[in-house]
Design an enzyme around this catalytic site. Structure first.
Site, PDB file in Angstrom:
ATOM      1  N   ASP A  29       0.852  -1.192   0.000  1.00  0.00           N
ATOM      2  CA  ASP A  29       0.000   0.000   0.000  1.00  0.00           C
ATOM      3  C   ASP A  29       0.892   1.248   0.000  1.00  0.00           C
ATOM      4  O   ASP A  29       1.786   1.378   0.844  1.00  0.00           O
ATOM      5  CB  ASP A  29      -0.869  -0.052   1.276  1.00  0.00           C
ATOM      6  CG  ASP A  29      -1.981   0.973   1.285  1.00  0.00           C
ATOM      7  OD1 ASP A  29      -2.424   1.391   0.201  1.00  0.00           O
ATOM      8  OD2 ASP A  29      -2.420   1.339   2.405  1.00  0.00           O
ATOM      9  N   GLY A  36      -9.073   5.673   1.113  1.00  0.00           N
ATOM     10  CA  GLY A  36      -9.797   6.491   2.081  1.00  0.00           C
ATOM     11  C   GLY A  36     -11.270   6.150   2.123  1.00  0.00           C
ATOM     12  O   GLY A  36     -12.129   7.032   2.201  1.00  0.00           O
TER      13      GLY A  36
HETATM   14  P1  13P Z   1      -9.157   4.726   5.398  1.00  0.00           P
HETATM   15  O1  13P Z   1      -8.282   5.596   6.259  1.00  0.00           O
HETATM   16  O2  13P Z   1     -10.388   5.445   4.986  1.00  0.00           O
HETATM   17  O3  13P Z   1      -9.456   3.424   6.025  1.00  0.00           O
HETATM   18  O4  13P Z   1      -8.337   4.427   4.038  1.00  0.00           O
HETATM   19  C1  13P Z   1      -7.324   3.453   4.023  1.00  0.00           C
HETATM   20  C2  13P Z   1      -6.500   3.506   2.788  1.00  0.00           C
HETATM   21  O5  13P Z   1      -6.803   4.166   1.819  1.00  0.00           O
HETATM   22  C3  13P Z   1      -5.268   2.699   2.778  1.00  0.00           C
HETATM   23  O6  13P Z   1      -4.515   2.904   1.619  1.00  0.00           O
HETATM   24  O1  G3H Z   2      -3.245   4.861   3.641  1.00  0.00           O
HETATM   25  C1  G3H Z   2      -2.805   4.682   4.761  1.00  0.00           C
HETATM   26  C2  G3H Z   2      -3.166   3.435   5.501  1.00  0.00           C
HETATM   27  O2  G3H Z   2      -4.249   3.672   6.364  1.00  0.00           O
HETATM   28  C3  G3H Z   2      -1.967   2.922   6.227  1.00  0.00           C
HETATM   29  O3  G3H Z   2      -1.655   3.748   7.297  1.00  0.00           O
HETATM   30  O4  G3H Z   2       0.733   4.378   6.939  1.00  0.00           O
HETATM   31  O5  G3H Z   2      -0.322   4.470   9.224  1.00  0.00           O
HETATM   32  O6  G3H Z   2       0.186   2.263   8.138  1.00  0.00           O
HETATM   33  P1  G3H Z   2      -0.160   3.710   7.935  1.00  0.00           P
HETATM   34 ZN    ZN Z   3      -4.594   4.851   0.810  1.00  0.00          ZN
END
Ligand code: 13P
Ligand code: G3H
Ligand code: ZN
Length: 309
Positions: free
Chosen positions: A82, A212
């Site tokens: 991610d 998000g």
């Molecule tokens: P949320 O903060 O809305 O759960 O989004 C998570 C996200 O986009 C991780 O890449």
């Molecule tokens: O997009 C962000 C995700 O919620 C991951 O969050 O970078 O705090 O692990 P993090």
């Molecule tokens: Zn994200």
């Protein structure tokens, strides 16, 4: 079943207007809660790991935990990076056996975003790994106060086509008004569905990704607050908007904040009700259950990926 890529998963999701949940994982209890939920709902699954998660848990531990989940569940699971911020972290994850990586060069100008993304795509594809990239900037609660600012920050449909054609990326994360975390909207939640419709039409078939996408359900905010937390004004993306997005090309829905809220609320409640409990197993267990219930709810009632495997 070994880890798989999201290629077929997304094709089927796109054709049938449902979405696959991509859930962020940081430790064993979170992974177990998510995987148990997907098992019970018979849903394909994307487990995603951020740079922060890799730092927290140690990449080796996380990889081994995901391997354990794959062995234990026999589900089709994608292991995804991610928000990879550069080529190096994407390469590391490809080399470590991830089946999908995100290169997030969305803060760079378009031509640089294209160049960085194309480099990742070339390396990943040569190793059988799929790539997600991002175009546009996710809104913060203070951002995009007027139409021209929105237009500058959100994904432009013509640029999206240019981006996909020039990078060969497998899926595209779009900015249509969502943002990360618990504070997404000041007033009424509002996503730019006309823009999403236009992007989907231009790209005709490229799977889209919604970051998000947590809903920040009031009952969990209330629970967190009731047992000693203060998260006033938290507001997420209404569930009907997620469903609507799934009908407009969004095949991957990223959820982290809702898991954090559910787990934290359960652990706070347990420790409040049983202040003499100092056995981590006895307070992490309700946290794991809360993750499982939340993921079951998402799969069955919001994303529609249940009953598929
Ligand atoms: P949320 O903060 O809305 O759960 O989004 C998570 C996200 O986009 C991780 O890449
Ligand atoms: O997009 C962000 C995700 O919620 C991951 O969050 O970078 O705090 O692990 P993090
Ligand atoms: Zn994200």
């Amino acid at each position: 079943m070994p880890l798989i890529t999201s290629k077929n998963m997304f094709q089927q999701a796109y054709a049938s207007s449902y979405a696959i949940g991509a859930f962020n994982v940081n430790n064993m209890e979170i992974i177990q809660g998510i995987v148990d939920a997907a098992k019970e709902e018979r849903s394909p699954l994307i487990l995603q790991v951020s740079a922060g998660a890799r730092k927290y848990a140690n990449p080796v531990y996380l990889k081994k935990l995901v391997e354990a989940a794959v062995e234990d569940s026999d589900l089709p699971i994608v292991l995804h990076l991610d928000h990879g911020e550069d080529f190096e972290i994407c390469k590391q994850c490809v080399d470590d056996g991830f089946t999908s990586v995100m290169i997030d060069a969305s803060h760079h100008p378009l031509d640089e975003n294209i160049a960085i993304t194309r480099k990742v795509v070339e390396y990943a594809h040569a190793h059988g790994v799929v790539v997600e990239a991002e175009l546009g900037r996710l809104a913060g609660i203070e951002d995009s106060v007027n139409v021209s600012e929105k237009d500058a920050a959100f994904t432009n449909p013509d640029e999206a086509l240019e981006f996909v054609e020039n990078t060969g990326v497998d899926s595209l994360a779009v900015a249509i008004g969502t943002s990360h975390g618990a504070y997404k909207f000041k007033g009424t939640p509002d996503l730019d569905f006309e823009r999403l419709r236009a992007i989907n039409k231009k790209l005709c078939g490229t799977p889209l990704v919604l970051h998000g996408a947590s809903t920040v359900l009031p009952e969990f905010v209330d629970l967190c607050n009731q047992y000693g937390g203060t998260i006033p004004g938290a507001q997420g993306v209404p569930e009907e908007m997620i469903r609507k997005a799934a009908g407009l090309g969004v095949c991957k829905v990223n959820i982290d904040t809702d898991l954090r809220l559910a787990m934290t609320a359960a652990i706070r409640r347990e420790l409040h009700e049983n202040p003499s409990n100092f056995d981590p197993r006895k307070y992490l267990d309700p946290g794991r259950d809360a993750i499982k219930n939340m993921v079951r709810h998402k799969i069955k009632n919001v994303l529609g990926s249940n009953g598929l495997v």
